[in-house]
Design an enzyme around this catalytic site. Structure first.
Site, PDB file in Angstrom:
ATOM      1  N   ASP A 162       0.755  -1.204  -0.198  1.00  0.00           N
ATOM      2  CA  ASP A 162       0.040  -0.042   0.072  1.00  0.00           C
ATOM      3  C   ASP A 162       0.912   1.384  -0.037  1.00  0.00           C
ATOM      4  OD1 ASP A 162      -2.270   1.660   0.748  1.00  0.00           O
ATOM      5  OD2 ASP A 162      -3.381  -0.076   1.013  1.00  0.00           O
ATOM      6  N   HIS A 239      -3.665   5.876   3.277  1.00  0.00           N
ATOM      7  CA  HIS A 239      -4.660   4.758   2.741  1.00  0.00           C
ATOM      8  C   HIS A 239      -3.848   3.518   3.229  1.00  0.00           C
ATOM      9  CE1 HIS A 239      -5.963   1.716  -0.047  1.00  0.00           C
ATOM     10  NE2 HIS A 239      -6.868   2.660  -0.325  1.00  0.00           N
ATOM     11  N   SER A 540     -10.916  -0.935  -0.880  1.00  0.00           N
ATOM     12  CA  SER A 540      -9.744  -0.674  -0.322  1.00  0.00           C
ATOM     13  C   SER A 540      -9.884  -1.064   1.406  1.00  0.00           C
ATOM     14  CB  SER A 540      -9.015   0.842  -0.564  1.00  0.00           C
ATOM     15  OG  SER A 540      -8.538   0.748  -1.706  1.00  0.00           O
TER      16      SER A 540
END
Length: 759
Positions: A162, A239, A540
């Site tokens: 990520d 994220h 996600s």
């Protein structure tokens, strides 16, 4: 004077000679080193490693590159990555002619152009039945069920590919953790504002970062003004921190987002170890070359599950076209379950990404939680919309704005009603905005002014009030957090849908999990962060939910293959909401969810721990898939590192031992096979329960499976599907369930009739 003139002539001659020499050198470099001007990043995939020694593998890569260049130095400089652990290959700067030439080498399986890929909780675990609340950061009160049986995943290692980690977040605290598992071979890498001795611990045990593939695409240098990120594993975007929290974050009690969604934040496997592989950067991009290197390292390092909330496009990034997912294949071949996001381009059909059969692909659902916001019109009519508005209460005038009147309406200090978000309001000095739009599950916080979300019906009611009132007004109250009814679980509108556009007989998605407004840690640099936490939505977010559950299952069943993990999740999933209410799929038209929306259903962790039977599959099963999908013998042999021949006749893709049945072109009748492995009591008897799709007759042979000894744990059965339709149809859905009275092992069935016109 003469001496001075002689000296000047000598200097001039030397200067001319130097210019000639430099021009000659420049012409040579231009001829030999055209890669500097015209080259692009290509991935050269060579299949399984020929050597166990990584240095020998890399040496063979350099040798191959040297065959394309006149100088060793140019070959060395063209190398970006050597994939040397989990498989063999390299990423290098090549011209198109060099890429074509090297693709013809007998040892090369495939040459792939580097591509740009994109990034695709407090209530989650309560809803899924994995509740656990500590009294402090380090405490572990009496856990029960799957959390108790696995010690919350303490011996498992979750790899997260990520945007990196914000290591100071409390979700990465290691209070009460035991020693790092001895099998761990990875490491933490220091970098900009990331010190391994300070930032890594018994929780965050791995931190690496990869940017060479991206930098090569952006001109060859790590340009901070373009990339705007730390040159380390430190997470600027947030994220990666968010997804890692969801998968395996430690307990952090009493967290909220401006008072909303309050509760304890933690991951699915709160005592699992985290290894972060940063491949995506604030510039908003990740490249295939960088991702492959992360996979290569993760295989070497010893992770148990890889959580990958990244995806490409269909069909450009399918495994059939370019073997793009071959790095993930090698991870799965070594026993690592790779959990991947299904994508956020729904609700249209055939939008699903990450469709390779060795991936565990996840769709997104809502939680049974909402944030109702009371709107009181000037006529005392009360309406309820949804928002993340936390007050104080707003009382203003109310106007309607569209693209035709936006220059004529005075909006300053007022609440504005718009339909959809195409009306330009960002530059307006408004008090609040009510957005009327198609049904959606994403409720976002607007930072310039409060945003209140309503559907078209509610928006039309407000518009009617505005048009029938001389001086319309409105009062907007702060949102509340509501869990349970009337809110219920739905497949999110943005979640990508099947059928699989690459291999229609392979059902995708596999499973669904909560992915809407999930509270987890963020980088404090993220605009969505409040006190280090925030609400994000997407597949996600649903992907690490499943990754955390897989980590728990791996603790309980360390010998289960990735295929067995998938089967356990699919066959035990809820096909209703956990409360028993119908599970709808959100979109322009709400409908009952089907396998193309949620695969097997909504993940049910406690049931998955004891599935009864599993549809298992190893390398041979994936070989059969490759054969049925059209890979040739030599390509498969190089992928596997051993000579392999496809059976004759070619295997049917319908016989791939997946926990689902999808028939995309049933003309009359077809028979397929499946094999199940007993994962329950040695002596077990299962009977088939069939729910046939509309107009389709399903028959199973045998209808009873008898397991009566430890040696007889694997049984095969056949399924025959026959259509009564006389015209082409869309897909109809059913199920096949094996039940022993305790376990209900259900797989989805999807069938489309296609009557071929013979000429």
């Amino acid at each position: 004077m003469e001496n001075s003139l002689q000296s000047f002539k000598l200097v001039l001659l030397l200067a001319i000679a130097l210019v000639i020499f430099l021009n000659l050198e420049l012409s040579v470099l231009t001829a030999e080193g055209a890669l500097e001007n015209n080259s692009k990043v290509y991935i050269v995939y060579l299949g399984e490693r020929e050597h166990d020694d990584p240095e020998l593998v890399t040496a063979s890569h350099h040798q191959m590159l040297e065959s394309l260049h006149q100088r060793k130095e140019d070959a060395h400089n063209s190398m970006i990555y050597s994939y040397q652990h989990g498989f063999s290959g390299f990423a290098a700067l090549l011209t198109s002619s060099q890429a074509k030439k090297i693709s013809e080498y007998p040892e090369v399986v495939h040459v792939i152009r580097n591509r740009i890929l994109k990034l695709k909780t407090t209530r989650t675990w309560d809803q899924l039945g994995l509740s656990q609340t500590p009294t402090s950061l380090s405490s572990s009160p009496s856990a029960k069920g799957l959390l108790h049986d696995t010690n919350m995943g303490s011996e498992t290692i979750i790899g997260v590919i990520d945007t990196g980690i914000w290591p100071e977040s409390k979700v990465f605290n290691d209070q009460g953790f035991g020693p790092i598992p001895k099998r761990w071979r990875g490491k933490c890498e220091s970098g900009e504002q990331f010190n391994t001795t300070i930032h890594c611990n018994k929780k965050l045990i791995g931190a690496k970062y990869y940017f060479s593939g991206l930098v090569a695409e952006l001109g060859g240098k790590f340009n901070k003004t373009i990339i705007r990120d730390f040159k380390s594993n430190r997470d600027t975007v947030g994220h990666g921190t968010h997804t890692a929290t969801i998968a395996g974050g430690s307990f952090v009690p009493n967290k909220s987002y401006y008072g909303l969604a309050q509760g304890t934040v933690r991951g699915g496997a709160p005592r699992a170890r985290i290894a972060s592989y940063k491949v995506c950067w604030k510039v908003g991009e990740c490249t295939l070359a960088d991702m492959w290197k992360a996979y290569d390292d993760a295989i070497h390092d010893g992770v148990d599950v890889l959580s990958v909330s990244i995806g490409g496009d269909i069909p450009d990034d399918s495994e059939v076209d370019a073997l793009d997912y071959v790095a993930a294949f090698h991870a799965v071949a070594t026993g690592i379950t790779v959990v991947a996001a299904g994508g956020n381009e729904g609700p249209g059909a055939q939008t699903m990404v990450n469709v390779a059969p060795w991936l565990l692909t996840v769709a997104a659902t809502t939680l049974d939680r909402s944030f109702p916001t009371k709107i009181t019109l000037g006529n005392n009519q009360t309406l309820f919309a949804e928002s993340l508005f936390t007050g104080p209460e707003i009382s203003t005038g109310l106007v309607y704005l569209n693209e035709y009147n936006d220059d004529d309406v005075d909006v300053k200090g007022k609440t504005v009603l718009v339909f959809d978000t195409s009306t330009p309001i960002l530059e307006k000095d408004v008090a609040a905005v009510i957005v009327a739009q198609q049904p959606t599950d994403i409720v976002e916080r607007c930072h310039a002014f409060p945003c209140i979300y309503a559907d078209y019906e509610l928006g039309t009611d407000i518009l009617q009030y505005i048009r029938t009132t001389r001086s319309p007004t409105v009062r907007v109250s702060a949102a509340k957090t509501l869990t349970g009814q009337p809110a219920t679980t739905k497949v999110a509108a943005f979640s990508c849908r099947g059928p699989n556009s690459v291999s229609p007989a392979i059902l995708k998605p596999d499973i669904a999990a909560p992915g809407v407004n999930i509270l987890a840690a963020l980088s404090p640099l993220s605009p969505e962060a409040h006190n280090g936490f925030g609400l994000l939505s997407g597949t996600s977010m649903s992907t690490p939910v499943v990754s955390g559950i897989v980590a728990l299952l791996k603790s309980l069943h360390p010998k289960w293959s990735p295929a067995a993990m998938r089967s356990a999740l699919v066959t035990t999933a809820w096909r209703t909401s956990p409360s028993g209410k119908p599970l709808f799929a959100q979109g322009s038209n709400k409908k009952l969810a089907d396998p193309f929306d949620y695969g097997g259903g909504l993940v049910n962790p406690e049931k998955a721990a004891n599935p009864g039977l599993v549809y298992d599959m190893g390398i041979e099963g994936y070989i059969n898939y490759m054969c049925s999908a059209g890979y040739n013998d030599s390509s498969i042999s190089r992928v596997l590192g051993k000579k392999t021949k496809c059976p004759i006749p070619k295997p049917s893709i319908l016989d791939i031992n997946l926990p689902s049945i999808t028939i995309s072109n049933l003309e009359n009748e077809v028979t397929l096979t499946r094999t199940v492995t007993n994962a329950g009591p040695i002596k077990s008897v299962y009977k088939a329960v069939i729910e046939s799709p509309l107009g389709i007759t399903l028959t199973v042979n045998p209808t009873t499976l008898v397991f009566n000894s430890a040696a007889k744990r694997v049984l095969t059965f056949s399924v025959t599907a026959k259509t009564s339709h006389k015209v082409n149809t869309g897909y109809f859905f059913g199920s096949l369930t094996w039940t022993d009275g305790v376990h209900d092992v259900a797989i989805p069935v999807s069938v489309r009739t296609e009557i071929m016109i013979k000429r």
